[in-house]
Structures are given as C-alpha cells and as structure tokens.
Design an enzyme around this catalytic site. Structure first.
Site, PDB file in Angstrom:
ATOM      1  N   SER A 134       0.838  -1.195   0.000  1.00 33.87           N
ATOM      2  CA  SER A 134       0.000   0.000   0.000  1.00 33.87           C
ATOM      3  C   SER A 134       0.871   1.242   0.000  1.00 33.87           C
ATOM      4  CB  SER A 134      -0.900   0.019   1.238  1.00 33.87           C
ATOM      5  OG  SER A 134      -1.540   1.272   1.374  1.00 33.87           O
ATOM      6  N   TYR A 145      -1.607  -0.410  10.112  1.00 31.93           N
ATOM      7  CA  TYR A 145      -1.728  -0.815   8.710  1.00 31.93           C
ATOM      8  C   TYR A 145      -0.485  -0.404   7.928  1.00 31.93           C
ATOM      9  CZ  TYR A 145      -3.647  -1.215   3.979  1.00 31.93           C
ATOM     10  OH  TYR A 145      -3.851  -1.552   2.659  1.00 31.93           O
TER      11      TYR A 145
END
Length: 241
Positions: A134, A145
């Site tokens: 990501s 995350y």
C-alpha cells in the site's frame, strides 16, 4: 496443461480483477477468500478457468485447503493480495495489542503462510510471487496498517534473495488510492475522496484493473528479470524513491 495461479483475497476489488486478468491470459486461477458467497460471485464473473477455496489465509489449518487444491500441479504465479484495514479503539494497551495483532495477521501472516505453504509447488525456474502492499507503507498515516504493509517490503526482499538462484522472482506492488474495492467501505467521505484524487498527479483515482495490469507485467515475459522490487502504482501520489 494450462498454467496455474493462486490469488488470495480474490473475491473482490484488486484480487478479483487480477484473477480475471490472469484467466484471460490463459491461467487456471484459484481464488482464495473467507466468504463463500463472494467467492462464488467472483468465479462466475471470471469464468470457467476459475475455482474457489474458502479459507482464512492467516490460519495455518485452513491454508492446507489451498495446498490441496493446487495438488501436484506446478504453480506459476502466487498473488498474495489478502489484507485489510482493521479498525478499533486504542483506549487500553489491550486494545492496542488486539488491533496490531489483527492487522499483522491480516496483512503479513496471510502472505507468509500462503507463500511458505505453496513454495514447494512454485515452478522452478519461472515461478512468480507478487505481494500487494500500500501507499501507506511509503508515507505513513495508517498506524498499524502502514507498519504491516511496510513489513511486506522487507519480507519480499528476503524472498527475492533466497529464491533468486531457483529462478523464482518476488516483488511487491504498492497501490495508491483505488476505488471499486471494499477497502474503504463505511470509511470514505466525499471530502476524503477529493483529497486523495487531488493528491494524485494524474488527478484521478486508481481502479482495480490498474493494479492487475502491473501484475500482468510482473507475471509475464516482461517481468522475468524483475525481482526484489517495490512497484509503486499510485498515479504519482508518492513519487519514486
């Protein structure tokens, strides 16, 4: 015999688009996910070259079902796409620990277990391992995350180093803001959408097919000399470094 690919998190968004692209390239594709109804819809959309395995890729016992589905066939492409943003409170240390553990399991352990379990089946030479990271790993802002996705970068460098002499490549694709996926379900506002689009030099959001095209390159003849790389596909939201 047709070439074989496995795509985790293959029921929706980037995973489904990637699986559909690989099927179009002539692969038999096994899509892996936790929800049988979603997988059934994906298989119907992809076509007759697709099959599904319902499994939580963070559970060693359930990953065994994926190994069984591959059987004795050589595996050409493994796309570790399973992952999620895990919401939760941080009021107590227990809350923090729970959220970080869940995020790590969903985004890192899924890739580690799938890769480890299927490594014996990968074609030598010629096997391709592709992980989905990501933009959050490049610029932060996602808490656990961001940290979990960044961990995939170190993991793929280790894979590329250890598997290179066997003719297996290992790379990470780090997408930017991609619509038409479940990632932002319940969390995206019109203002958030505009901010992310404006941050792109191309002034548009990404689509799952944009990521699938990067997989097409890495999995195809053009990617045979590419390994140990972080491939940014983000419309210029984060510049190469």
């Amino acid at each position: 015999m047709s070439r074989l690919a496995v795509v985790s998190g293959g029921g929706t968004g980037i995973g489904r688009s990637t699986a559909g692209m690989l099927a179009g390239e002539g692969y038999d594709v096994i899509v892996v996910g936790r929800r049988p109804d979603v997988l059934a819809e994906a298989v119907a959309w992809i076509g007759p070259q697709a099959s599904a395995v319902t499994a939580d890729a963070s559970d060693p016992a359930q990953v065994a079902a994926v190994v069984a589905a591959v059987g004795n066939r050589p595996l050409d492409v493994l796309v570790n796409n399973a992952g999620a943003f895990v919401s939760g409170g941080d009021e107590t240390l227990e809350d923090v620990a729970d959220r970080w553990h869940a995020t790590f399991d969903s985004n890192v352990l899924t890739a580690v277990l799938m890769t480890t379990a299927l490594l014996p089946a990968l074609r030598r030479p010629g096997g391709r391992i592709i992980l989905t990271s990501s933009i959050a790993a490049q610029r932060g802002g996602g808490g656990p995350y961001s940290a979990a996705k960044a961990a995939l970068h170190g993991y793929v460098l280790d894979l590329a180093t250890s598997l290179g002499d066997q003719g297996i490549t290992a790379n990470v694709i780090a997408p930017g803001y991609v619509i038409d996926s479940e990632f932002f379900t319940g969390r995206m506002t019109p203002e958030g959408h505009r901010t992310r689009v404006d941050a792109s030099l191309l002034k548009r959001a990404g689509e799952p097919q944009d990521i699938a095209e990067a997989v097409r390159w890495l999995a195809g003849p053009g990617g045979r000399w590419v390994t140990g790389q972080i491939i940014n596909v983000n419309g210029g939201s984060v510049l190469g470094r």
